[in-house]
Design an enzyme around this catalytic site. Sequence first.
Site, short mmCIF file in Angstrom:
data_model
loop_
_atom_site.label_atom_id
_atom_site.label_comp_id
_atom_site.label_asym_id
_atom_site.label_seq_id
_atom_site.Cartn_x
_atom_site.Cartn_y
_atom_site.Cartn_z
N ASN A 101 49.69 45.17 87.36
CA ASN A 101 51.08 45.41 86.99
C ASN A 101 51.33 44.97 85.55
O ASN A 101 50.71 44.04 85.05
CB ASN A 101 52.03 44.69 87.95
CG ASN A 101 52.40 43.31 87.48
OD1 ASN A 101 53.30 43.13 86.64
ND2 ASN A 101 51.71 42.29 88.01
N PHE B 68 58.91 41.42 83.54
CA PHE B 68 60.11 40.68 83.93
C PHE B 68 61.34 41.59 84.03
O PHE B 68 62.42 41.26 83.54
CB PHE B 68 60.41 39.54 82.95
CG PHE B 68 59.47 38.38 82.99
CD1 PHE B 68 58.52 38.25 84.00
CD2 PHE B 68 59.53 37.39 82.02
CE1 PHE B 68 57.64 37.16 84.02
CE2 PHE B 68 58.68 36.29 82.04
CZ PHE B 68 57.73 36.18 83.04
N ASN C 10 57.81 29.79 84.63
CA ASN C 10 56.73 30.76 84.53
C ASN C 10 56.35 30.96 83.06
O ASN C 10 57.10 31.58 82.30
CB ASN C 10 57.16 32.10 85.16
CG ASN C 10 56.03 33.12 85.20
OD1 ASN C 10 54.95 32.89 84.67
ND2 ASN C 10 56.30 34.26 85.81
N SER D 241 52.83 34.84 82.78
CA SER D 241 52.77 36.29 82.91
C SER D 241 52.09 36.87 81.67
O SER D 241 52.43 36.49 80.54
CB SER D 241 54.17 36.89 83.04
OG SER D 241 54.10 38.31 82.94
N ASN E 185 52.51 39.89 80.72
CA ASN E 185 53.24 41.11 80.40
C ASN E 185 54.46 40.90 79.52
O ASN E 185 55.22 41.83 79.26
CB ASN E 185 53.66 41.81 81.70
CG ASN E 185 52.46 42.14 82.57
OD1 ASN E 185 51.45 42.63 82.05
ND2 ASN E 185 52.54 41.86 83.85
N THR E 186 54.67 39.67 79.04
CA THR E 186 55.70 39.38 78.05
C THR E 186 54.97 38.84 76.82
O THR E 186 54.24 37.84 76.91
CB THR E 186 56.71 38.34 78.56
OG1 THR E 186 57.43 38.91 79.66
CG2 THR E 186 57.70 37.95 77.47
N LYS F 282 54.02 27.31 86.60
CA LYS F 282 53.09 28.34 87.08
C LYS F 282 52.17 28.75 85.94
O LYS F 282 52.62 29.11 84.86
CB LYS F 282 53.85 29.57 87.60
CG LYS F 282 52.93 30.62 88.24
CD LYS F 282 53.71 31.67 88.99
CE LYS F 282 52.79 32.63 89.73
NZ LYS F 282 53.54 33.61 90.56
N ASN G 146 48.84 32.74 88.50
CA ASN G 146 49.41 34.07 88.25
C ASN G 146 48.27 35.10 88.22
O ASN G 146 47.15 34.81 88.62
CB ASN G 146 50.18 34.04 86.92
CG ASN G 146 51.36 34.99 86.90
OD1 ASN G 146 51.29 36.12 87.38
ND2 ASN G 146 52.47 34.54 86.34
N TYR H 115 51.38 37.66 98.11
CA TYR H 115 52.05 38.82 97.51
C TYR H 115 51.20 40.06 97.75
O TYR H 115 51.44 40.82 98.69
CB TYR H 115 52.31 38.61 96.02
CG TYR H 115 53.15 39.70 95.36
CD1 TYR H 115 53.31 40.95 95.94
CD2 TYR H 115 53.79 39.48 94.15
CE1 TYR H 115 54.08 41.94 95.35
CE2 TYR H 115 54.56 40.47 93.55
CZ TYR H 115 54.69 41.69 94.15
OH TYR H 115 55.45 42.67 93.56
#
Length: 344
Positions: A110, A114, A171, A174, A176-177, A216, A245, A317
């Site tokens: 993914n 966010f 967090n 991630s 993706n940021t 995290k 993560n 998840y």
Amino acid sequence: MSYALLRPFLFNMDPEHAHEMTLSLLDKAHKARVLGLVYGQSMQPTDCMGLQFANPVGLAAGLDKNGDYIDALAELGFGFIEVGTVTPRPQIGNEKPRLFRIKQADAIINRMGFNNQGIDYLIDNVKRCKYKGNIGINIGKNADTPVEQAADDYVYCLERAYPHASYITVNISSPNTKNLRDLQSGEALTQLLDTIKNRHSQLATEYGFYVPLVLKVAPDLEPLQVDYISQQLLDFEIDGLIATNTTLSRVGVEDLHDGNQTGGLSGRPVSHISTQILQQFSDQLDGKVALIGVGGIDSGVKAVKKIEAGADMVQLYTGLIYRGPGLVQSCIQAIGGYYDAMEL
């Protein structure tokens, strides 16, 4: 059995659309009062971070980003629910498509970014829900907030989440940021935790009660980073660590369809690396910080491996997507059996 029949239908749909439809169907089943009859909740009482949990199997952040489905998800038997990641302001996330199934590996990639409705929307949902168990709120920064000012976003969310959360997860992991993972290292981490912990302590005084603070982290850490993060957790008296993560590694999926999509990889291929990092933190922290294991849990056996590596609790998840809601009870029972055997 019902999920086994439903899964082929869902897997023929666009993954993000299937995700939304699954949650909608779950909500309808909850309102029809059939979920509790099917799944119930196994009791395996667990004390962690000063909180009491009905069982040690929770829902990881990311599945219910806005807290729209807390009551429905709770009926699957989770011992706790973590919602988010949520940011100060609503944001749409990255461009679609941004969610990819790697079916041959029971994995997901993914790059959602966010996407969420903002902290105020989430808090309204948390306040309305009827679930009486523990709810974790996972907070992040907006994509357009410079990483140098990330602490402002975390503090903003912390202040709003504090009176409504059982615990709050910061967090910083991630992929993706842009530049978010830079906050896991060196002076950037120290300054962030210093700012957050100072405000956290003030909030505890203002409200007259204490809400545990959790960090995290990613699985893509070098041993020296594990050492440094561990020391920071102890220095700032952070209550818990979620390991881990998603990963940037593509080991195990590099030759599969969509295996080289950008984003974070979750599911079976991350299980080993995630558990290794968990074990490293466990060795460093020696029980002084609560550990929550997440990553690649698709069976009760995998859940027990996290416990053996030092986890106090686990979260699910991607395994839910491939195995269905029955995975929750399988993990609870396996962990219970593990503890029973330890007492013999």
